[in-house]
Design a protein around this motif. Structure first.
Motif, PDB file in Angstrom:
ATOM      1  N   LEU A   8      -1.054  -5.596 -10.473  1.00  9.51           N
ATOM      2  CA  LEU A   8      -2.152  -4.666 -10.712  1.00  9.51           C
ATOM      3  C   LEU A   8      -2.186  -3.632  -9.593  1.00  9.51           C
ATOM      4  O   LEU A   8      -1.647  -3.857  -8.508  1.00  9.51           O
ATOM      5  CB  LEU A   8      -3.497  -5.402 -10.754  1.00  9.51           C
ATOM      6  CG  LEU A   8      -3.690  -6.494 -11.799  1.00  9.51           C
ATOM      7  CD1 LEU A   8      -5.061  -7.148 -11.637  1.00  9.51           C
ATOM      8  CD2 LEU A   8      -3.550  -5.932 -13.216  1.00  9.51           C
ATOM      9  N   VAL A   9      -2.832  -2.502  -9.859  1.00  5.28           N
ATOM     10  CA  VAL A   9      -2.969  -1.465  -8.843  1.00  5.28           C
ATOM     11  C   VAL A   9      -4.362  -0.857  -8.941  1.00  5.28           C
ATOM     12  O   VAL A   9      -4.915  -0.708 -10.027  1.00  5.28           O
ATOM     13  CB  VAL A   9      -1.890  -0.361  -9.008  1.00  5.28           C
ATOM     14  CG1 VAL A   9      -1.955   0.286 -10.382  1.00  5.28           C
ATOM     15  CG2 VAL A   9      -2.015   0.704  -7.915  1.00  5.28           C
ATOM     16  N   ILE A  66       0.845  -1.193   0.000  1.00  5.78           N
ATOM     17  CA  ILE A  66       0.000   0.000   0.000  1.00  5.78           C
ATOM     18  C   ILE A  66       0.882   1.246   0.000  1.00  5.78           C
ATOM     19  O   ILE A  66       1.789   1.366   0.831  1.00  5.78           O
ATOM     20  CB  ILE A  66      -0.918   0.057   1.247  1.00  5.78           C
ATOM     21  CG1 ILE A  66      -1.841  -1.164   1.291  1.00  5.78           C
ATOM     22  CG2 ILE A  66      -1.740   1.346   1.256  1.00  5.78           C
ATOM     23  CD1 ILE A  66      -2.654  -1.257   2.571  1.00  5.78           C
ATOM     24  N   ASN A  67       0.630   2.154  -0.915  1.00  7.50           N
ATOM     25  CA  ASN A  67       1.301   3.451  -0.926  1.00  7.50           C
ATOM     26  C   ASN A  67       0.232   4.508  -0.641  1.00  7.50           C
ATOM     27  O   ASN A  67      -0.728   4.650  -1.409  1.00  7.50           O
ATOM     28  CB  ASN A  67       1.979   3.711  -2.278  1.00  7.50           C
ATOM     29  CG  ASN A  67       3.353   4.334  -2.108  1.00  7.50           C
ATOM     30  OD1 ASN A  67       3.618   5.001  -1.114  1.00  7.50           O
ATOM     31  ND2 ASN A  67       4.226   4.113  -3.081  1.00  7.50           N
ATOM     32  N   THR A  81       8.277  -4.588   2.411  1.00  5.80           N
ATOM     33  CA  THR A  81       7.526  -3.456   2.958  1.00  5.80           C
ATOM     34  C   THR A  81       6.034  -3.659   2.741  1.00  5.80           C
ATOM     35  O   THR A  81       5.588  -3.859   1.601  1.00  5.80           O
ATOM     36  CB  THR A  81       7.968  -2.130   2.310  1.00  5.80           C
ATOM     37  OG1 THR A  81       9.385  -1.981   2.461  1.00  5.80           O
ATOM     38  CG2 THR A  81       7.268  -0.951   2.959  1.00  5.80           C
ATOM     39  N   ALA A  82       5.272  -3.607   3.818  1.00  6.10           N
ATOM     40  CA  ALA A  82       3.817  -3.761   3.704  1.00  6.10           C
ATOM     41  C   ALA A  82       3.166  -2.475   3.199  1.00  6.10           C
ATOM     42  O   ALA A  82       2.205  -2.511   2.431  1.00  6.10           O
ATOM     43  CB  ALA A  82       3.216  -4.152   5.049  1.00  6.10           C
ATOM     44  N   GLY A  83       3.699  -1.349   3.643  1.00 12.18           N
ATOM     45  CA  GLY A  83       3.109  -0.089   3.212  1.00 12.18           C
ATOM     46  C   GLY A  83       3.949   1.106   3.599  1.00 12.18           C
ATOM     47  O   GLY A  83       4.725   1.065   4.557  1.00 12.18           O
ATOM     48  N   ILE A  84       3.807   2.174   2.822  1.00 10.70           N
ATOM     49  CA  ILE A  84       4.407   3.464   3.151  1.00 10.70           C
ATOM     50  C   ILE A  84       3.265   4.445   3.320  1.00 10.70           C
ATOM     51  O   ILE A  84       2.428   4.610   2.419  1.00 10.70           O
ATOM     52  CB  ILE A  84       5.377   3.939   2.060  1.00 10.70           C
ATOM     53  CG1 ILE A  84       6.511   2.920   1.870  1.00 10.70           C
ATOM     54  CG2 ILE A  84       5.946   5.311   2.410  1.00 10.70           C
ATOM     55  CD1 ILE A  84       7.484   3.274   0.762  1.00 10.70           C
ATOM     56  N   LEU A  95      -1.458  -2.276  -4.308  1.00 10.65           N
ATOM     57  CA  LEU A  95      -0.827  -3.157  -5.301  1.00 10.65           C
ATOM     58  C   LEU A  95      -1.226  -4.615  -5.058  1.00 10.65           C
ATOM     59  O   LEU A  95      -1.277  -5.071  -3.923  1.00 10.65           O
ATOM     60  CB  LEU A  95       0.691  -3.025  -5.248  1.00 10.65           C
ATOM     61  CG  LEU A  95       1.353  -1.824  -5.941  1.00 10.65           C
ATOM     62  CD1 LEU A  95       1.143  -1.898  -7.452  1.00 10.65           C
ATOM     63  CD2 LEU A  95       0.848  -0.501  -5.408  1.00 10.65           C
ATOM     64  N   TYR A  96      -1.508  -5.308  -6.154  1.00  5.58           N
ATOM     65  CA  TYR A  96      -1.895  -6.723  -6.112  1.00  5.58           C
ATOM     66  C   TYR A  96      -1.011  -7.511  -7.071  1.00  5.58           C
ATOM     67  O   TYR A  96      -0.593  -6.993  -8.107  1.00  5.58           O
ATOM     68  CB  TYR A  96      -3.353  -6.911  -6.536  1.00  5.58           C
ATOM     69  CG  TYR A  96      -4.371  -6.313  -5.597  1.00  5.58           C
ATOM     70  CD1 TYR A  96      -5.111  -7.119  -4.734  1.00  5.58           C
ATOM     71  CD2 TYR A  96      -4.609  -4.934  -5.573  1.00  5.58           C
ATOM     72  CE1 TYR A  96      -6.048  -6.576  -3.875  1.00  5.58           C
ATOM     73  CE2 TYR A  96      -5.551  -4.384  -4.713  1.00  5.58           C
ATOM     74  CZ  TYR A  96      -6.262  -5.202  -3.866  1.00  5.58           C
ATOM     75  OH  TYR A  96      -7.189  -4.664  -3.015  1.00  5.58           O
TER      76      TYR A  96
END
Length: 526
Positions: free
Chosen positions: A469-470, A122-123, A407-410, A461-462
């Motif tokens: 994909l996003v 996740i961004n 990284t899971a997310g920023i 993001l997937y």
């Protein structure tokens, strides 16, 4: 036609007016007037309305209560504000708050990802949550103006009430200016909790979470509230969270406007400024300002203000109240912040405005934000281009997460001045069209949707192990990228990356540029 004399207050006279006037404000001063009895047939939805009417200065007046009740609406008189209400009263629960609107979360369901795809990253870019007044200016200057009027014996009873209410607000705001409010903390904690609930499988012990903020206190506070919500939702899942904040003056990503030399010149004195000022001071604006202020001041004091007698300054010494337009706008600013601080105090500044007046002042705020921070005029892309370094960082960090899988997310926490140009640069529908006529802005651009308190844009993001994909969320609702896809709201990451990389190249921002490069670029080119 018979002539008779009656004793009637200015406010009461207006209360007896025609169907077109329902919200009326006056100081309540009484005078004797001569009126002519005037028989008028008033028909509402096919039904004749009974009620005494009279003629005054060429206008036939009929009772508002009779009209309102014929329309099936409750009619009420508020002696505090010298107001007659037909239907719903004005209150701080009503809208017209522009970008100060509290976070508008709505329960929603998400489109299932294509078969075989799972979330991998996740961004997130978000605005801080609801806050206190940013500084002592709107409250300070308006209080001082009311104080002068009171000392000069040119204040109304309602003006005294307003002064007391602002005084109470200032007590609440003392030592809290610029900080996150109780409501803001709840908003961000809720967003963090929902991220954890919706993507729990992402947050594992082998992946870190990066949480960044600007140097302003309300953004680290928002970051920490978000993290608290995220942790609570994850339960026993232990996550390595790296929290940080950029130094003041060294943040080309979340506060590029601090560094962009040309942009700051544009914001201060660009072509949009005179366009905006001319629009604000047109007849509607001056009329509304006078209507609002004459609730609090005598006509003579209003004329003194209009003549430029006063120059009242904020805590930093900058003039923030020197004419009726600014005085009325300052009161509107107190209204729009009041819903952000419900946990600290119940302030009803909305009662001093009609719905049409609030709509007008919101449009003024929207127009200002649109030209200063958003798509702006067709002759310039400068306000949105300063956000290009952040878009570069979004692309680079997403690519790194896909490759390194650590990284899971920023999660980045910033300001409206970040979210508005970002929405424009990303070509989000409704946020990216330049407009040259101020009167057309509010029909096409809505600050309460684009950047309310707590506003956020998320790239989720997937992957199926091979392709990526996003999808994009705005305020936790699925929205479109400006490119084609056969699997909406899911897009091929490479297509999204290519689209924005091309935009970055046009403004001279390279994907391999460093933080120092971006600071220099903003200072020299933007």
């Amino acid at each position: 036609m018979m002539i008779r004399k009656i004793g009637i207050s200015v406010a009461s006279l207006a209360i007896l007016t025609s169907v077109s006037v329902f919200d009326v404000y006056g100081a309540g001063s009484k005078r004797m007037i001569e009126v002519s009895e005037q028989s008028a047939n008033v028909v509402v939805n096919g039904q004749r309305v009974e009620g005494e009417s009279f003629l005054y200065n060429g206008v036939t007046y009929v009772p508002a209560r009779a009209i309102g009740e014929a329309l099936g609406q409750e009619v009420d008189w508020d002696n505090n504000t010298q107001s007659v209400f037909v239907g719903q009263k004005m209150s701080d629960q009503q809208g017209y708050r522009g970008t100060k609107t509290p976070y508008p979360f709505k329960e929603t369901s998400y489109t299932k990802a294509p078969s075989g795809y799972e979330p991998i990253f996740i961004n997130y870019i978000g605005r801080h949550g609801s806050r206190h007044l940013s500084s002592s200016k709107y409250d300070k200057t308006l209080f001082e103006l009311l104080d002068i009027a009171e000392k000069d014996g040119q204040i109304t009873n309602l003006g005294k009430e307003l002064k007391k209410e602002i005084g109470n607000l200032m007590k609440v705001e003392k030592d809290h200016y610029g900080l996150l409010s109780t409501t803001g903390g709840e908003e961000l904690k809720g967003i963090g909790a929902r991220v954890g609930q919706n993507f729990k499988e992402l947050f594992t012990s082998d992946k870190k979470v990066i949480a960044q903020a600007t140097f302003k206190d309300r953004t680290p506070q928002s970051r920490d509230q978000f993290i608290d919500g995220l942790k609570e939702s994850l339960g026993d899942n232990k996550v390595d969270i790296l929290a940080s904040a950029f130094e003041e003056g060294k943040d080309p990503y979340l506060r590029p406007y601090d560094l962009a030399t040309k942009y700051n010149e544009y914001a201060e004195d660009g072509d949009w400024v005179k366009l905006y000022e001319d629009y604000v001071t047109q007849n509607t604006g001056t009329r509304y300002a006078k209507e609002v202020l004459l609730q609090f001041f005598s006509e003579g004091f209003y004329q003194r203000l209009n003549a430029g007698e006063f120059e009242l300054k904020d805590e930093k010494g900058k003039v923030k109240l020197s004419n009726p337009t600014e005085a009325a706008s300052n009161l509107y600013e107190l209204y729009i912040i009041s819903s952000n601080i419900k946990g600290e105090g119940d302030f009803e500044f909305g009662r001093y405005f009609t719905a049409n007046q609030l709509k007008w002042y919101e449009s003024i705020d929207n127009i200002n934000d649109f030209y200063e921070k958003g798509p702006s005029l067709t002759s310039t892309d400068l306000p949105q281009n300063i956000i290009a370094p952040l878009v570069k960082e979004l692309i680079v960090s997403t690519d790194q997460s896909i490759q390194q899988k650590d990284t899971a997310g920023i999660f980045r926490f910033a300001h409206a001045e970040t979210i508005i140009p970002l929405s424009s640069f990303l070509d989000i529908a409704g946020a990216n069209v330049s407009i040259d006529k101020p009167q057309d802005v509010t029909q096409n651009w809505n600050g309460s949707v684009i950047s309310p308190m707590g506003a956020n844009i998320q790239w989720i993001l997937y992957s199926n192990g091979k392709d990526v994909l996003v999808k994009m969320l705005r305020n936790e609702e699925e929205i479109a990228f400006p490119i084609e896809t056969k699997t909406y709201p899911y897009y091929k990451w490479e297509d999204v990356k290519t689209y924005y990389q091309n935009k970055l190249q046009k403004v001279g921002v390279s994907l391999d540029s460093s933080l120092e490069d971006n600071i220099e670029l903003l200072q020299k080119n933007f």
